[in-house]
Write a protein that holds these residues in place. Structure first.
Motif, PDB file in Angstrom:
ATOM      1  N   CYS A 161       0.921  -1.138   0.213  1.00 30.81           N
ATOM      2  CA  CYS A 161       0.057  -0.060   0.042  1.00 30.81           C
ATOM      3  C   CYS A 161       0.980   1.153   0.041  1.00 30.81           C
ATOM      4  O   CYS A 161       2.208   1.061   0.547  1.00 30.81           O
ATOM      5  N   ALA A 162       0.355   2.095  -0.427  1.00 31.96           N
ATOM      6  CA  ALA A 162       1.130   3.466  -0.666  1.00 31.96           C
ATOM      7  C   ALA A 162       0.159   4.512  -0.475  1.00 31.96           C
ATOM      8  O   ALA A 162      -0.777   4.788  -1.023  1.00 31.96           O
ATOM      9  N   GLY A 163       0.556   5.685   0.311  1.00 32.51           N
ATOM     10  CA  GLY A 163      -0.039   6.804   0.490  1.00 32.51           C
ATOM     11  C   GLY A 163       0.471   8.102  -0.073  1.00 32.51           C
ATOM     12  O   GLY A 163       1.731   8.335  -0.157  1.00 32.51           O
ATOM     13  N   VAL A 164      -0.482   8.928  -0.780  1.00 29.57           N
ATOM     14  CA  VAL A 164      -0.010  10.071  -1.584  1.00 29.57           C
ATOM     15  C   VAL A 164      -0.416  11.029  -0.670  1.00 29.57           C
ATOM     16  O   VAL A 164      -1.787  11.267  -0.309  1.00 29.57           O
ATOM     17  N   GLY A 165       0.365  11.961  -0.478  1.00 29.91           N
ATOM     18  CA  GLY A 165       0.066  13.359   0.344  1.00 29.91           C
ATOM     19  C   GLY A 165       1.228  14.450   0.196  1.00 29.91           C
ATOM     20  O   GLY A 165       2.412  14.072   0.095  1.00 29.91           O
ATOM     21  N   VAL A 166       0.761  15.627   0.819  1.00 33.20           N
ATOM     22  CA  VAL A 166       1.774  16.413   0.973  1.00 33.20           C
ATOM     23  C   VAL A 166       2.287  16.446   2.321  1.00 33.20           C
ATOM     24  O   VAL A 166       1.652  16.520   3.386  1.00 33.20           O
ATOM     25  N   ILE A 167       3.789  15.768   2.448  1.00 33.10           N
ATOM     26  CA  ILE A 167       4.172  15.479   3.876  1.00 33.10           C
ATOM     27  C   ILE A 167       5.484  16.392   4.092  1.00 33.10           C
ATOM     28  O   ILE A 167       6.274  16.330   3.054  1.00 33.10           O
ATOM     29  N   GLN A 168       5.664  17.072   5.000  1.00 36.21           N
ATOM     30  CA  GLN A 168       6.655  17.962   5.357  1.00 36.21           C
ATOM     31  C   GLN A 168       6.778  18.773   3.975  1.00 36.21           C
ATOM     32  O   GLN A 168       8.240  19.025   3.534  1.00 36.21           O
ATOM     33  N   GLY A 169       5.845  19.515   3.626  1.00 32.62           N
ATOM     34  CA  GLY A 169       5.963  20.462   2.659  1.00 32.62           C
ATOM     35  C   GLY A 169       6.133  19.818   1.183  1.00 32.62           C
ATOM     36  O   GLY A 169       6.195  20.747   0.117  1.00 32.62           O
ATOM     37  N   ALA A 170       6.187  18.589   0.825  1.00 28.45           N
ATOM     38  CA  ALA A 170       6.537  18.103  -0.392  1.00 28.45           C
ATOM     39  C   ALA A 170       5.638  17.069  -0.799  1.00 28.45           C
ATOM     40  O   ALA A 170       4.992  16.203   0.196  1.00 28.45           O
ATOM     41  N   GLN A 171       5.256  16.801  -1.957  1.00 28.08           N
ATOM     42  CA  GLN A 171       4.299  15.721  -2.397  1.00 28.08           C
ATOM     43  C   GLN A 171       5.084  14.444  -2.164  1.00 28.08           C
ATOM     44  O   GLN A 171       6.358  14.503  -2.776  1.00 28.08           O
ATOM     45  N   LYS A 172       4.628  13.388  -1.694  1.00 31.24           N
ATOM     46  CA  LYS A 172       5.332  12.217  -1.332  1.00 31.24           C
ATOM     47  C   LYS A 172       4.493  11.071  -1.853  1.00 31.24           C
ATOM     48  O   LYS A 172       3.121  11.033  -1.597  1.00 31.24           O
ATOM     49  N   LEU A 173       4.819   9.838  -2.135  1.00 35.19           N
ATOM     50  CA  LEU A 173       4.249   8.647  -2.252  1.00 35.19           C
ATOM     51  C   LEU A 173       5.034   7.836  -1.295  1.00 35.19           C
ATOM     52  O   LEU A 173       6.207   7.507  -1.650  1.00 35.19           O
ATOM     53  N   VAL A 174       4.568   7.443  -0.231  1.00 40.17           N
ATOM     54  CA  VAL A 174       5.275   6.752   0.682  1.00 40.17           C
ATOM     55  C   VAL A 174       4.552   5.246   0.950  1.00 40.17           C
ATOM     56  O   VAL A 174       3.436   5.097   0.885  1.00 40.17           O
ATOM     57  N   PHE A 175       5.405   4.279   1.067  1.00 34.98           N
ATOM     58  CA  PHE A 175       4.762   2.889   0.888  1.00 34.98           C
ATOM     59  C   PHE A 175       4.978   2.228   2.329  1.00 34.98           C
ATOM     60  O   PHE A 175       5.664   2.672   3.315  1.00 34.98           O
ATOM     61  N   GLY A 176       4.108   1.179   2.703  1.00 40.05           N
ATOM     62  CA  GLY A 176       4.176   0.197   3.684  1.00 40.05           C
ATOM     63  C   GLY A 176       5.259  -0.623   3.252  1.00 40.05           C
ATOM     64  O   GLY A 176       5.886  -0.719   2.285  1.00 40.05           O
ATOM     65  N   GLN A 177       5.420  -1.468   4.385  1.00 37.26           N
ATOM     66  CA  GLN A 177       6.686  -2.477   4.203  1.00 37.26           C
ATOM     67  C   GLN A 177       6.077  -3.782   3.445  1.00 37.26           C
ATOM     68  O   GLN A 177       7.116  -4.415   3.168  1.00 37.26           O
ATOM     69  N   GLY A 178       4.804  -3.782   3.053  1.00 33.39           N
ATOM     70  CA  GLY A 178       4.463  -4.910   2.105  1.00 33.39           C
ATOM     71  C   GLY A 178       4.076  -6.130   2.993  1.00 33.39           C
ATOM     72  O   GLY A 178       3.930  -6.470   4.278  1.00 33.39           O
ATOM     73  N   THR A 179       3.039  -6.853   2.235  1.00 34.49           N
ATOM     74  CA  THR A 179       2.619  -8.172   2.688  1.00 34.49           C
ATOM     75  C   THR A 179       2.933  -9.047   1.786  1.00 34.49           C
ATOM     76  O   THR A 179       2.460  -9.198   0.551  1.00 34.49           O
ATOM     77  N   ARG A 180       3.654  -9.904   1.931  1.00 37.04           N
ATOM     78  CA  ARG A 180       4.259 -11.133   1.096  1.00 37.04           C
ATOM     79  C   ARG A 180       2.977 -12.257   1.400  1.00 37.04           C
ATOM     80  O   ARG A 180       2.995 -12.977   2.298  1.00 37.04           O
ATOM     81  N   LEU A 181       2.181 -12.627   0.059  1.00 34.31           N
ATOM     82  CA  LEU A 181       1.123 -13.271   0.206  1.00 34.31           C
ATOM     83  C   LEU A 181       1.666 -14.837  -0.770  1.00 34.31           C
ATOM     84  O   LEU A 181       2.268 -14.445  -1.879  1.00 34.31           O
ATOM     85  N   THR A 182       1.515 -15.770   0.014  1.00 38.14           N
ATOM     86  CA  THR A 182       1.689 -17.291  -0.817  1.00 38.14           C
ATOM     87  C   THR A 182       0.343 -17.819  -0.587  1.00 38.14           C
ATOM     88  O   THR A 182      -0.236 -18.268   0.458  1.00 38.14           O
ATOM     89  N   ILE A 183      -0.057 -18.341  -2.034  1.00 41.92           N
ATOM     90  CA  ILE A 183      -1.345 -18.874  -2.148  1.00 41.92           C
ATOM     91  C   ILE A 183      -0.721 -20.523  -2.552  1.00 41.92           C
ATOM     92  O   ILE A 183      -0.155 -20.571  -3.412  1.00 41.92           O
ATOM     93  N   ASN A 184      -1.086 -21.389  -1.780  1.00 39.48           N
ATOM     94  CA  ASN A 184      -0.625 -22.903  -1.948  1.00 39.48           C
ATOM     95  C   ASN A 184      -1.942 -23.715  -2.765  1.00 39.48           C
ATOM     96  O   ASN A 184      -3.071 -23.494  -2.168  1.00 39.48           O
ATOM     97  N   PRO A 185      -1.361 -24.301  -3.613  1.00 35.76           N
ATOM     98  CA  PRO A 185      -2.393 -24.983  -4.542  1.00 35.76           C
ATOM     99  C   PRO A 185      -2.959 -26.487  -3.641  1.00 35.76           C
ATOM    100  O   PRO A 185      -2.433 -26.702  -2.650  1.00 35.76           O
ATOM    101  N   ARG A 229       1.456  17.380 -11.746  1.00 40.84           N
ATOM    102  CA  ARG A 229       2.402  18.631 -11.525  1.00 40.84           C
ATOM    103  C   ARG A 229       2.013  19.213 -10.001  1.00 40.84           C
ATOM    104  O   ARG A 229       2.882  19.386  -9.195  1.00 40.84           O
ATOM    105  N   ASP A 230       0.710  19.062  -9.831  1.00 40.65           N
ATOM    106  CA  ASP A 230       0.405  19.965  -8.793  1.00 40.65           C
ATOM    107  C   ASP A 230       0.211  18.927  -7.473  1.00 40.65           C
ATOM    108  O   ASP A 230      -0.556  17.986  -7.485  1.00 40.65           O
ATOM    109  N   PRO A 231       0.744  19.238  -6.508  1.00 37.74           N
ATOM    110  CA  PRO A 231       1.226  18.315  -5.371  1.00 37.74           C
ATOM    111  C   PRO A 231      -0.376  18.023  -4.445  1.00 37.74           C
ATOM    112  O   PRO A 231      -0.371  17.332  -3.798  1.00 37.74           O
ATOM    113  N   ARG A 232      -1.323  19.062  -4.848  1.00 41.18           N
ATOM    114  CA  ARG A 232      -2.473  19.066  -4.298  1.00 41.18           C
ATOM    115  C   ARG A 232      -3.388  18.249  -4.840  1.00 41.18           C
ATOM    116  O   ARG A 232      -4.439  17.983  -4.432  1.00 41.18           O
ATOM    117  N   ARG A 233      -3.097  17.568  -6.285  1.00 35.14           N
ATOM    118  CA  ARG A 233      -3.945  16.807  -6.868  1.00 35.14           C
ATOM    119  C   ARG A 233      -3.988  15.355  -6.201  1.00 35.14           C
ATOM    120  O   ARG A 233      -2.954  15.173  -5.599  1.00 35.14           O
TER     121      ARG A 233
END
Lengths: 113, 118
Positions: free
Chosen positions: A89-113, B98-102
């Motif tokens: 999962c990854a969250g999008v937002g303005v964090i500490q004044g800058a646009q960021k895409l920050v990720f979780g550490q992930g879930t490793r899924l294994t489906i056994n037949p 482009r726009d970080p608010r989008r």
């Protein structure tokens, strides 16, 4: 400190079972994305949820965004071996004044037949 | 090309060697991100460009890491005096946004460069 916490980190289940993966944060995000990553490849976007409470379905996958836009879940119905992979999962937002895409550490899924 | 292209796919470096990793984003994409992904972990943010401007480099782990995007398209991540803890997959992603608010930012990832420092 992880901004986005995913649980469980590892999950191994039998084909046909249902499962839910959780993504939680104390921060509010403008949108939240779910990715799937295969070994040796970059993450590939599955879905983006934008509105609090939003539910999106992608075949057997159901994604939900929490009402407060701080958490999300991924539910898989009747899991198949082809669902095996790393789910991020990854969250999008303005964090500490800058646009960021920050990720979780992930879930490793294994489906056994 | 149609997608984000990274080169090389694999790089083995001796400890202390300098390396340069290249990212060709999708043509016209304004935003470019670099991430570091350790084995079995999620990607960790390194740095963000909007066109040629490096707007956020808060994730770079040390001053040995340097990134540039001089003409607002191709980007290079340089690591000086590599250490064993630098071993990871380095992912590049680009997006049109482009726009970080989008709110709807779809990022497209390359396949990554797997760096192994021996």
């Amino acid at each position: 400190t992880q901004l986005l916490e995913q649980s469980p980190q590892f999950l191994s289940i039998q084909e046909g079972e249902n499962l839910t993966v959780y993504c939680n944060s104390s921060s509010v995000f403008s949108s939240l994305q779910w990715y799937r990553q295969e070994p040796g490849e970059g993450p590939v976007l599955l879905v983006t949820v934008v509105t609090g409470g939003e539910v999106k379905k992608l075949k057997r996958l159901t994604f939900q965004f929490g009402d407060a836009r701080k958490d999300s879940s991924l539910h898989i119905t009747a899991a198949q071996p082809g669902d095996t992979g790393l789910y991020l999962c990854a969250g999008v937002g303005v964090i500490q004044g800058a646009q960021k895409l920050v990720f979780g550490q992930g879930t490793r899924l294994t489906i056994n037949p | 090309g149609a997608g984000v292209s990274q080169s090389p796919r694999y790089k083995v470096a001796k400890r202390g060697q300098d390396v340069a990793l290249r990212c060709d984003p999708i043509s016209g994409h304004v935003s470019l991100f670099w991430y570091q992904q350790a084995l079995g972990q999620g990607p960790e943010f390194l740095t963000y460009f909007q066109n040629e401007a490096q707007l956020d480099k808060s994730g770079l782990p040390s001053d040995r890491f340097f990134a540039e995007r001089p003409e607002g398209s191709v980007s290079t991540l340089k690591i000086q005096r590599t250490q064993q803890e630098d071993s990871a997959v380095y992912l590049c992603a680009s997006s049109q946004n482009r726009d970080p608010r989008r709110r709807n930012t779809e990022a497209f990832f390359g396949q990554g460069t797997r760096l192994t420092v021996v």
